[in-house]
Design a protein around this motif. Structure first.
Motif, PDB file in Angstrom:
ATOM      1  N   MET A   1      69.575  82.564  18.965  1.00  0.00           N
ATOM      2  CA  MET A   1      69.425  81.850  20.233  1.00  0.00           C
ATOM      3  C   MET A   1      68.319  82.506  21.068  1.00  0.00           C
ATOM      4  O   MET A   1      68.280  83.726  21.191  1.00  0.00           O
ATOM      5  CB  MET A   1      70.753  81.886  20.985  1.00  0.00           C
ATOM      6  CG  MET A   1      70.755  81.037  22.233  1.00  0.00           C
ATOM      7  SD  MET A   1      72.334  81.162  23.123  1.00  0.00           S
ATOM      8  CE  MET A   1      73.392  80.245  22.025  1.00  0.00           C
ATOM      9  N   ALA A   2      67.430  81.675  21.624  1.00  0.00           N
ATOM     10  CA  ALA A   2      66.320  82.228  22.393  1.00  0.00           C
ATOM     11  C   ALA A   2      66.841  82.896  23.665  1.00  0.00           C
ATOM     12  O   ALA A   2      67.885  82.506  24.196  1.00  0.00           O
ATOM     13  CB  ALA A   2      65.358  81.097  22.745  1.00  0.00           C
ATOM     14  N   ALA A   3      66.082  83.894  24.118  1.00  0.00           N
ATOM     15  CA  ALA A   3      66.486  84.575  25.355  1.00  0.00           C
ATOM     16  C   ALA A   3      66.403  83.588  26.516  1.00  0.00           C
ATOM     17  O   ALA A   3      65.531  82.710  26.549  1.00  0.00           O
ATOM     18  CB  ALA A   3      65.556  85.756  25.594  1.00  0.00           C
ATOM     19  N   LEU A   4      67.322  83.758  27.459  1.00  0.00           N
ATOM     20  CA  LEU A   4      67.328  82.851  28.606  1.00  0.00           C
ATOM     21  C   LEU A   4      66.274  83.281  29.609  1.00  0.00           C
ATOM     22  O   LEU A   4      66.063  84.485  29.819  1.00  0.00           O
ATOM     23  CB  LEU A   4      68.698  82.883  29.285  1.00  0.00           C
ATOM     24  CG  LEU A   4      69.883  82.372  28.475  1.00  0.00           C
ATOM     25  CD1 LEU A   4      71.173  82.526  29.277  1.00  0.00           C
ATOM     26  CD2 LEU A   4      69.674  80.923  28.085  1.00  0.00           C
ATOM     27  N   THR A   5      65.642  82.300  30.218  1.00  0.00           N
ATOM     28  CA  THR A   5      64.717  82.641  31.290  1.00  0.00           C
ATOM     29  C   THR A   5      65.543  83.032  32.512  1.00  0.00           C
ATOM     30  O   THR A   5      66.750  82.784  32.587  1.00  0.00           O
ATOM     31  CB  THR A   5      63.835  81.436  31.658  1.00  0.00           C
ATOM     32  OG1 THR A   5      64.692  80.423  32.186  1.00  0.00           O
ATOM     33  CG2 THR A   5      63.079  80.896  30.457  1.00  0.00           C
ATOM     34  N   HIS A   6      64.833  83.573  33.453  1.00  0.00           N
ATOM     35  CA  HIS A   6      65.437  83.985  34.705  1.00  0.00           C
ATOM     36  C   HIS A   6      66.154  82.786  35.384  1.00  0.00           C
ATOM     37  O   HIS A   6      67.306  82.871  35.796  1.00  0.00           O
ATOM     38  CB  HIS A   6      64.279  84.516  35.536  1.00  0.00           C
ATOM     39  CG  HIS A   6      64.587  84.840  36.922  1.00  0.00           C
ATOM     40  ND1 HIS A   6      65.528  85.775  37.255  1.00  0.00           N
ATOM     41  CD2 HIS A   6      64.069  84.358  38.072  1.00  0.00           C
ATOM     42  CE1 HIS A   6      65.551  85.855  38.580  1.00  0.00           C
ATOM     43  NE2 HIS A   6      64.692  85.015  39.080  1.00  0.00           N
ATOM     44  N   ALA A   7      65.471  81.638  35.435  1.00  0.00           N
ATOM     45  CA  ALA A   7      66.054  80.455  36.086  1.00  0.00           C
ATOM     46  C   ALA A   7      67.263  79.962  35.295  1.00  0.00           C
ATOM     47  O   ALA A   7      68.266  79.513  35.892  1.00  0.00           O
ATOM     48  CB  ALA A   7      65.008  79.345  36.201  1.00  0.00           C
ATOM     49  N   GLN A   8      67.188  80.046  33.959  1.00  0.00           N
ATOM     50  CA  GLN A   8      68.335  79.597  33.152  1.00  0.00           C
ATOM     51  C   GLN A   8      69.550  80.500  33.374  1.00  0.00           C
ATOM     52  O   GLN A   8      70.685  80.038  33.404  1.00  0.00           O
ATOM     53  CB  GLN A   8      67.960  79.582  31.666  1.00  0.00           C
ATOM     54  CG  GLN A   8      67.039  78.421  31.289  1.00  0.00           C
ATOM     55  CD  GLN A   8      66.471  78.567  29.894  1.00  0.00           C
ATOM     56  OE1 GLN A   8      66.248  79.693  29.415  1.00  0.00           O
ATOM     57  NE2 GLN A   8      66.229  77.449  29.235  1.00  0.00           N
ATOM     58  N   ARG A   9      69.297  81.791  33.525  1.00  0.00           N
ATOM     59  CA  ARG A   9      70.416  82.712  33.786  1.00  0.00           C
ATOM     60  C   ARG A   9      71.113  82.340  35.096  1.00  0.00           C
ATOM     61  O   ARG A   9      72.335  82.314  35.184  1.00  0.00           O
ATOM     62  CB  ARG A   9      69.897  84.153  33.900  1.00  0.00           C
ATOM     63  CG  ARG A   9      69.609  84.791  32.588  1.00  0.00           C
ATOM     64  CD  ARG A   9      68.935  86.135  32.761  1.00  0.00           C
ATOM     65  NE  ARG A   9      68.694  86.693  31.447  1.00  0.00           N
ATOM     66  CZ  ARG A   9      69.547  87.482  30.801  1.00  0.00           C
ATOM     67  NH1 ARG A   9      70.670  87.844  31.385  1.00  0.00           N
ATOM     68  NH2 ARG A   9      69.286  87.922  29.598  1.00  0.00           N
ATOM     69  N   PHE A  10      70.314  82.055  36.110  1.00  0.00           N
ATOM     70  CA  PHE A  10      70.916  81.696  37.393  1.00  0.00           C
ATOM     71  C   PHE A  10      71.662  80.361  37.295  1.00  0.00           C
ATOM     72  O   PHE A  10      72.705  80.181  37.906  1.00  0.00           O
ATOM     73  CB  PHE A  10      69.856  81.632  38.492  1.00  0.00           C
ATOM     74  CG  PHE A  10      69.550  82.974  39.100  1.00  0.00           C
ATOM     75  CD1 PHE A  10      70.558  83.912  39.285  1.00  0.00           C
ATOM     76  CD2 PHE A  10      68.269  83.300  39.490  1.00  0.00           C
ATOM     77  CE1 PHE A  10      70.285  85.152  39.852  1.00  0.00           C
ATOM     78  CE2 PHE A  10      67.980  84.534  40.059  1.00  0.00           C
ATOM     79  CZ  PHE A  10      68.983  85.467  40.225  1.00  0.00           C
ATOM     80  N   ALA A  11      71.109  79.440  36.506  1.00  0.00           N
ATOM     81  CA  ALA A  11      71.785  78.147  36.353  1.00  0.00           C
ATOM     82  C   ALA A  11      73.152  78.349  35.683  1.00  0.00           C
ATOM     83  O   ALA A  11      74.155  77.743  36.095  1.00  0.00           O
ATOM     84  CB  ALA A  11      70.918  77.199  35.526  1.00  0.00           C
ATOM     85  N   VAL A  12      73.188  79.211  34.670  1.00  0.00           N
ATOM     86  CA  VAL A  12      74.459  79.510  33.999  1.00  0.00           C
ATOM     87  C   VAL A  12      75.425  80.161  34.986  1.00  0.00           C
ATOM     88  O   VAL A  12      76.602  79.796  35.078  1.00  0.00           O
ATOM     89  CB  VAL A  12      74.216  80.421  32.773  1.00  0.00           C
ATOM     90  CG1 VAL A  12      75.532  80.996  32.260  1.00  0.00           C
ATOM     91  CG2 VAL A  12      73.494  79.653  31.679  1.00  0.00           C
ATOM     92  N   LEU A  13      74.921  81.120  35.738  1.00  0.00           N
ATOM     93  CA  LEU A  13      75.781  81.806  36.706  1.00  0.00           C
ATOM     94  C   LEU A  13      76.337  80.833  37.746  1.00  0.00           C
ATOM     95  O   LEU A  13      77.513  80.884  38.100  1.00  0.00           O
ATOM     96  CB  LEU A  13      74.998  82.915  37.413  1.00  0.00           C
ATOM     97  CG  LEU A  13      74.786  84.194  36.611  1.00  0.00           C
ATOM     98  CD1 LEU A  13      73.869  85.153  37.363  1.00  0.00           C
ATOM     99  CD2 LEU A  13      76.121  84.870  36.313  1.00  0.00           C
TER     100      LEU A  13
END
Lengths: 315, 321
Positions: free
Chosen positions: B1-13
């Motif tokens: 699985m590709a590493a999450l971008t900064h924005a994707q991490r926040f979206a998950v959170l």
């Protein structure tokens, strides 16, 4: 190991929250939140120095991220040289009751909001209420908020409306607004009669955003009272109707009538009639359980209609 | 699985912390499913909010934990409020705001005493949306009794007027579920004399009292129905009538044109006369339509409706003669 940007930004938010009363300086952020300075115990940052400028840029980038991702905004108070968190939109108590409301009411027909928005993750399996919202409510809501006139196809005719408000009457959604071709006379349209084309939007702008002004005389309570008896223009009459007891609640609900007498098997209710034909049609729905007793003109209206139908009418 | 971008991490959170707050707690594996990550990947994404760190005024590193907790059973919970949401200044997006306003409006109509937080929140949403949204919500008068009986696991004794019936009858109901759908309140309940649960409209209950029968309401696995299958009750009347008279027909009904104005009789012109099928649900609505038609309207089908219409009118007329 230096913190990741995610860690740094969240720590920054937690630090600002911890110091929300006093606010914080750039130097305090740089010293207290891991990830802004290599040497947190070093001397104070010198304004305009390259390190100061680098920290300032990084902090501002992180403020922007907090705003974009979490809706958290920070204001720089010039005279104090301090950053302060702005006041939240909802208090924790307000958010709590909204989440409870969202879990009690399941809503059909509206687009989902931003992922993770308030109320988006409630478990609505236990919801007690299901509310159906017409799909065009979204579009009219935007037009009203943007104050833009709209054009749409209604029952096969093109209409232009300056939209003022949305409302529900008897479980149907309506939009009320001004008709620009009739000196902004108020018109109401049922949303389920607006044609939704197979492709493209149902509403198209018919003027500039900001050009719609809701008039002072607009009364939303009256606008969405579509009971013909409320807005009828026939001579006003006080009707007296004898209603079988078991049918009184439904009659009162239908007409907003008042019970003035209650007998062993019937009640007498009174109401003001402003639309004679709709009164006739609605009374007929109660079959023999509602009998009009007065005034004579309404008694005759019902009797003459029944006589004509009983006589065969159009067969 | 590709590493999450900064924005994707926040979206998950955002999503996972919303679940934790709005459902009280959530197994990490379920939350991971919802956001399309593995449990381990989600655990890593969550780490920054589980262990916050910054220095206090003395320069000591302070580790804050407790707002969000991941326990030894891998269950994520929120302990003392979602502090990130506590700081959120920007109002909800318009779609979310509208959903919340609709929900808040309904709940405000149902709570017995005002809830100041709810009133303030609804006011903020209304101002933010800049729309006037009028949604009258009128719960039936006997809703309280029904909800009370359901909550206490007791039967209700009601006088219930079924659709189309002339008189109400007394029934004792074991209420499985109380809900509102399409603007009306219903119970799904079993009559103590019957074996199957049915739906009953609360506004058709003329009287209701909490009964003596105690029972344990079963889990109503069916949930709130998306629609009631009323197809067996549909009645179709074919009529020939002045087009303008269609406006006066009692709702709800569906109209399907059979012939256009002026062509109902080939070779003749009958301006404004239409031939239509009027489709209604149930005998009571059919009778209402038959009685409401202008006398000169013709009922074409079914054939027995012609006499039925005359008989209905004659019966009603007796009360006026």
């Amino acid at each position: 190991m230096p913190p990741s940007p995610t860690e740094r930004i969240l720590n920054l938010a937690a630090f600002l929250n911890d110091r929300r009363r006093a606010g914080v300086t750039l130097d305090e952020i740089a010293r207290s939140v891991p990830g802004y300075r290599d040497d947190a115990d070093g001397t104070d940052l010198v304004p305009q120095s390259p390190e100061w400028e680098a920290v300032r840029r990084k902090v501002r980038r992180d403020f922007a991220s907090l705003q974009d991702e979490w809706g958290i905004t920070v204001t720089y108070v010039e005279e104090q040289h301090r950053y302060r968190l702005d006041r939240a939109f909802f208090t924790p108590g307000e958010r709590k009751v909204l989440i409870a409301a969202a879990s009690a009411v399941a809503i059909d027909g509206l687009d989902d909001g931003r992922p993770g928005a308030i109320g988006s993750k409630v478990d609505d399996q236990a919801a007690q209420i299901v509310v159906a919202v017409h799909a065009l409510v979204d579009d009219f809501r935007d037009a009203i908020a943007d104050a833009v006139p709209v054009r749409f196809d209604y029952d096969g005719a093109v209409r232009v409306l300056e939209p003022w408000a949305l409302g529900v009457w008897r479980n149907r959604w309506y939009v009320a607004g001004g008709d620009p071709t009739r000196d902004l006379d108020m018109r109401r349209f049922r949303l389920d009669r607006v044609r939704v084309p197979p492709t493209g939007p149902a509403l198209t702008p018919a003027g500039a955003p900001g050009s719609v002004v809701r008039p002072d005389w607009f009364d939303e309570a009256r606008a969405f009272d579509l009971d013909p008896n409320s807005w009828g223009h026939d001579p006003e009459l006080e009707a007296r109707v004898r209603v079988a007891l078991d049918h009184v609640p439904a009659f009162v609900d239908e007409f907003g009538a008042t019970v003035v007498e209650r007998g062993p098997d019937h009640a007498v209710v009174v109401l003001t009639v402003r639309h004679h034909e709709s009164f006739l049609v609605r009374v007929l729905g109660f079959r023999g359980h509602a009998v009009v007793e007065a005034p004579p003109v309404l008694v005759d209206l019902v009797r003459d209609h029944l006589r004509a139908v009983a006589a065969g009418g159009g067969a | 699985m590709a590493a999450l971008t900064h924005a994707q991490r926040f979206a998950v959170l955002r999503e996972v912390l919303a679940i934790a707050e709005e459902r009280g707690s959530v197994p990490l594996a379920d939350a991971a499913d919802e956001v399309g990550l593995t449990t381990e990947k989600l655990r890593a994404v969550l780490e920054p909010v589980l262990f916050l760190e910054f220095r206090d005024e003395e320069g000591e590193l302070v580790s804050l934990s407790g707002a969000f907790l991941l326990d030894e059973h891998d269950r994520l919970s929120v302990d003392s409020g979602h502090w990130l949401r506590d700081l959120t200044v920007t109002p909800p997006d318009r779609d979310t705001a509208l959903r919340l306003l609709v929900a808040a409006t309904h709940v405000r109509a149902l709570v017995p005493t005002p809830v100041p937080d709810l009133d303030r929140a609804a006011g903020k949403l209304q101002r933010h949306l800049q729309v006037i949204l009028r949604m009258p919500v009128a719960p039936p008068p006997l809703l309280d009794v029904v909800q009370s009986a359901h909550a206490r696991g007791r039967s209700i004794v009601v006088r219930y007027l079924s659709d189309g019936q002339d008189e109400a009858r007394t029934r004792e109901l074991l209420v499985w579920r109380v809900f509102a759908q399409w603007g009306r309140w219903y119970v799904r309940a079993r009559d103590v004399t019957e074996s199957e649960a049915k739906f009953f409209r609360i506004d058709r209950m003329l009287e209701a009292t909490v009964g003596d029968t105690a029972f344990d309401p079963p889990d109503d696995a069916e949930g709130i129905p998306e629609w009631f299958d009323l197809s067996a009750n549909l009645r179709t009347l074919r009529i020939r009538v002045a087009a303008r008279a269609l406006e006066r027909l009692p709702s709800p009904h569906r109209i399907e044109p059979v012939a256009e104005p002026g062509v109902t009789e080939p070779g003749t012109v009958e301006a404004d006369v239409v031939e239509v099928d009027v489709i209604v649900s149930g005998d009571r609505h059919r009778d209402h339509v038959l009685l409401s038609l202008p006398p000169e309207a013709e009922v074409l089908a079914p054939p027995e409706a012609v006499e039925h219409r005359r008989a209905l009118a004659a019966r009603m007329l007796a009360a006026y003669e």
